[in-house]
Write a protein that holds these residues in place. Structure first.
Motif, short mmCIF file in Angstrom:
data_model
loop_
_atom_site.label_atom_id
_atom_site.label_comp_id
_atom_site.label_asym_id
_atom_site.label_seq_id
_atom_site.Cartn_x
_atom_site.Cartn_y
_atom_site.Cartn_z
N LEU A 1 -7.68 -6.35 -3.96
CA LEU A 1 -6.41 -6.02 -3.32
C LEU A 1 -5.31 -6.76 -4.07
CD1 LEU A 1 -4.60 -4.78 -1.17
CD2 LEU A 1 -5.22 -6.67 0.36
N ASP A 2 -4.66 -6.07 -4.97
CA ASP A 2 -3.56 -6.64 -5.76
C ASP A 2 -2.26 -6.21 -5.08
OD1 ASP A 2 -1.61 -7.36 -7.58
OD2 ASP A 2 -2.74 -6.67 -9.33
N ILE A 3 -1.73 -7.09 -4.24
CA ILE A 3 -0.58 -6.73 -3.42
C ILE A 3 0.63 -6.35 -4.28
CG2 ILE A 3 1.04 -7.57 -1.67
CD1 ILE A 3 -1.29 -9.28 -0.58
N GLU A 4 0.83 -7.06 -5.37
CA GLU A 4 1.98 -6.77 -6.22
C GLU A 4 1.86 -5.41 -6.90
OE1 GLU A 4 2.70 -9.90 -8.96
OE2 GLU A 4 3.22 -11.38 -7.41
N SER A 5 0.64 -4.95 -7.09
CA SER A 5 0.44 -3.66 -7.77
C SER A 5 0.42 -2.47 -6.82
CB SER A 5 -0.88 -3.68 -8.56
OG SER A 5 -0.79 -4.59 -9.64
N LEU A 6 0.34 -2.72 -5.51
CA LEU A 6 0.26 -1.61 -4.56
C LEU A 6 1.40 -0.60 -4.71
CD1 LEU A 6 -0.97 -3.33 -1.26
CD2 LEU A 6 -2.26 -1.79 -2.75
N PRO A 7 2.64 -1.05 -4.94
CA PRO A 7 3.73 -0.07 -5.08
C PRO A 7 3.55 0.88 -6.25
CG PRO A 7 4.62 -2.26 -4.66
CD PRO A 7 3.17 -2.44 -4.96
N LEU B 1 0.59 2.19 -7.14
CA LEU B 1 -0.59 3.03 -6.93
C LEU B 1 -0.25 4.30 -6.15
CD1 LEU B 1 -3.24 0.34 -5.91
CD2 LEU B 1 -2.74 1.23 -8.19
N SER B 2 -1.08 5.29 -6.31
CA SER B 2 -0.98 6.49 -5.47
C SER B 2 -1.33 6.12 -4.04
CB SER B 2 -1.95 7.56 -5.97
OG SER B 2 -3.30 7.14 -5.76
N ASP B 3 -0.99 7.00 -3.10
CA ASP B 3 -1.33 6.74 -1.70
C ASP B 3 -2.83 6.52 -1.55
OD1 ASP B 3 1.33 7.15 -1.12
OD2 ASP B 3 1.04 9.18 -0.32
N GLU B 4 -3.63 7.37 -2.17
CA GLU B 4 -5.08 7.29 -2.01
C GLU B 4 -5.63 6.00 -2.59
OE1 GLU B 4 -3.38 9.82 -3.28
OE2 GLU B 4 -3.61 11.30 -1.67
N ASP B 5 -5.16 5.59 -3.76
CA ASP B 5 -5.67 4.36 -4.38
C ASP B 5 -5.22 3.13 -3.60
OD1 ASP B 5 -6.96 5.81 -6.31
OD2 ASP B 5 -5.41 5.51 -7.85
N ALA B 6 -3.99 3.16 -3.07
CA ALA B 6 -3.51 2.04 -2.27
C ALA B 6 -4.34 1.89 -0.99
CB ALA B 6 -2.03 2.21 -1.94
N ILE B 7 -4.65 3.01 -0.36
CA ILE B 7 -5.47 2.97 0.85
C ILE B 7 -6.86 2.41 0.54
CG2 ILE B 7 -6.65 4.43 2.56
CD1 ILE B 7 -4.14 6.24 2.47
N GLN B 8 -7.42 2.83 -0.57
CA GLN B 8 -8.75 2.34 -0.96
C GLN B 8 -8.73 0.84 -1.18
OE1 GLN B 8 -10.41 4.37 -4.35
NE2 GLN B 8 -12.31 3.20 -4.31
N SER B 9 -7.67 0.33 -1.82
CA SER B 9 -7.58 -1.11 -2.07
C SER B 9 -7.45 -1.90 -0.77
CB SER B 9 -6.37 -1.40 -2.97
OG SER B 9 -6.55 -0.87 -4.27
N ILE B 10 -6.64 -1.41 0.14
CA ILE B 10 -6.40 -2.11 1.41
C ILE B 10 -7.66 -2.10 2.27
CG2 ILE B 10 -5.10 -2.06 3.57
CD1 ILE B 10 -2.72 -0.95 1.87
N THR B 11 -8.33 -0.96 2.33
CA THR B 11 -9.49 -0.85 3.21
C THR B 11 -10.73 -1.54 2.63
OG1 THR B 11 -10.01 1.35 2.31
CG2 THR B 11 -8.70 1.25 4.33
N ALA B 12 -10.63 -2.08 1.43
CA ALA B 12 -11.72 -2.90 0.88
C ALA B 12 -11.82 -4.24 1.61
CB ALA B 12 -11.51 -3.13 -0.62
N VAL B 13 -10.77 -4.59 2.33
CA VAL B 13 -10.75 -5.84 3.12
C VAL B 13 -11.39 -5.58 4.47
CG1 VAL B 13 -9.29 -7.58 4.20
CG2 VAL B 13 -8.65 -6.61 1.97
N LYS B 14 -12.36 -6.41 4.86
CA LYS B 14 -12.95 -6.28 6.19
C LYS B 14 -11.85 -6.46 7.24
CE LYS B 14 -17.53 -8.08 4.97
NZ LYS B 14 -18.50 -9.18 5.19
N GLY B 15 -11.82 -5.56 8.20
CA GLY B 15 -10.83 -5.66 9.26
C GLY B 15 -9.56 -4.88 9.02
N LEU B 16 -9.39 -4.34 7.81
CA LEU B 16 -8.23 -3.50 7.52
C LEU B 16 -8.73 -2.08 7.30
CD1 LEU B 16 -6.12 -5.74 5.09
CD2 LEU B 16 -5.81 -5.41 7.55
N GLY B 17 -8.53 -1.23 8.29
CA GLY B 17 -8.98 0.14 8.20
C GLY B 17 -7.88 1.07 7.74
N VAL B 18 -8.14 2.35 7.87
CA VAL B 18 -7.19 3.36 7.40
C VAL B 18 -5.87 3.26 8.16
CG1 VAL B 18 -6.76 5.84 7.22
CG2 VAL B 18 -9.00 4.91 6.61
N TRP B 19 -5.94 2.99 9.48
CA TRP B 19 -4.70 2.86 10.26
C TRP B 19 -3.85 1.73 9.71
CZ3 TRP B 19 -2.39 -1.03 13.07
CH2 TRP B 19 -1.30 -0.64 13.87
#
Length: 209
Positions: A114-120, A122-140
């Motif tokens: 999860l590279d927070i600085e790089s999220l902007p 990324l595409s929506d799909e890739d950003a979602i994939q990066s965020i949801t790699a963290v336990k406790g952070l789902g699609v919502w």
């Protein structure tokens, strides 16, 4: 880098465009007006706040978050919890599960998953994939970040109960639509589904029933 497209001016323009083609949107705007923007910063602390606040009232979450930031500072990063034992975090109000989530957040940021600085960038799909790699952070959670921190214009959080209720009322369904039904309904509002989600929340909170 994709620009932030959910400021008040964007929301008004996007919903006005949709209202030209959709009488339900026009009627909703006439009843409750335009929803306000929901803008948050782009930071580790936002993800930390999401984890802390899960399944808690706003007041309880704020109290625990204040205790956490008293330990790690107001602008924590992924190393802020290094050397901090679980007992200290439990005393601040975090459950065992949320402690695991916080440590997962730290690990995934430190290892670059999860590279927070790089999220902007990324595409929506890739950003979602990066965020949801963290336990406790789902699609919502990912959807909320993409909308409020990145300002993405076409996010459709069908997992949000208030969005589904608001959409059902806007399009005048007899029953609250399911996630699948809400997904199908939202197709008509591409590419401005984020603005429609904001309108659904606004309608849910302000329309008289």
């Amino acid at each position: 880098m994709l620009t932030f497209q959910l400021r008040n001016s964007h929301i008004r323009d996007q919903l006005s465009e949709l209202a030209k083609k959709d009488d339900h949107v026009q009627a909703a705007l006439e009843l409750v007006g335009f929803p306000p923007e929901r803008v948050r910063d782009q930071s580790f602390g936002i993800f930390l706040r999401v984890i802390v606040g899960q399944q808690l009232s706003v007041k309880a979450a704020a109290s625990i978050f204040d205790r956490i930031t008293a330990l790690v500072g107001n602008d924590p990063g992924p190393t802020a919890f290094d050397g901090m034992d679980d007992d200290t975090l439990r005393a601040a109000g975090l459950s065992k599960q949320k402690i695991n989530y916080v440590r997962s957040l730290c690990d995934r940021v430190k290892d670059g998953t999860l590279d927070i600085e790089s999220l902007p960038k990324l595409s929506d799909e890739d950003a979602i994939q990066s965020i949801t790699a963290v336990k406790g952070l789902g699609v919502w959670s990912a959807h909320m970040y993409l909308m409020s921190s990145l300002g993405r214009p076409d996010i459709w959080p069908v997992g949000d109960l208030a969005v589904r209720v608001g959409v059902g009322r806007i399009v005048e369904t007899d029953e609250r639509p399911t996630e699948k039904q809400t997904q199908e309904i939202g197709e008509r509002w591409r590419p401005y589904r984020s603005a429609m989600a904001l309108l659904a929340w606004h309608y849910y909170s302000n329309a008289p029933f």
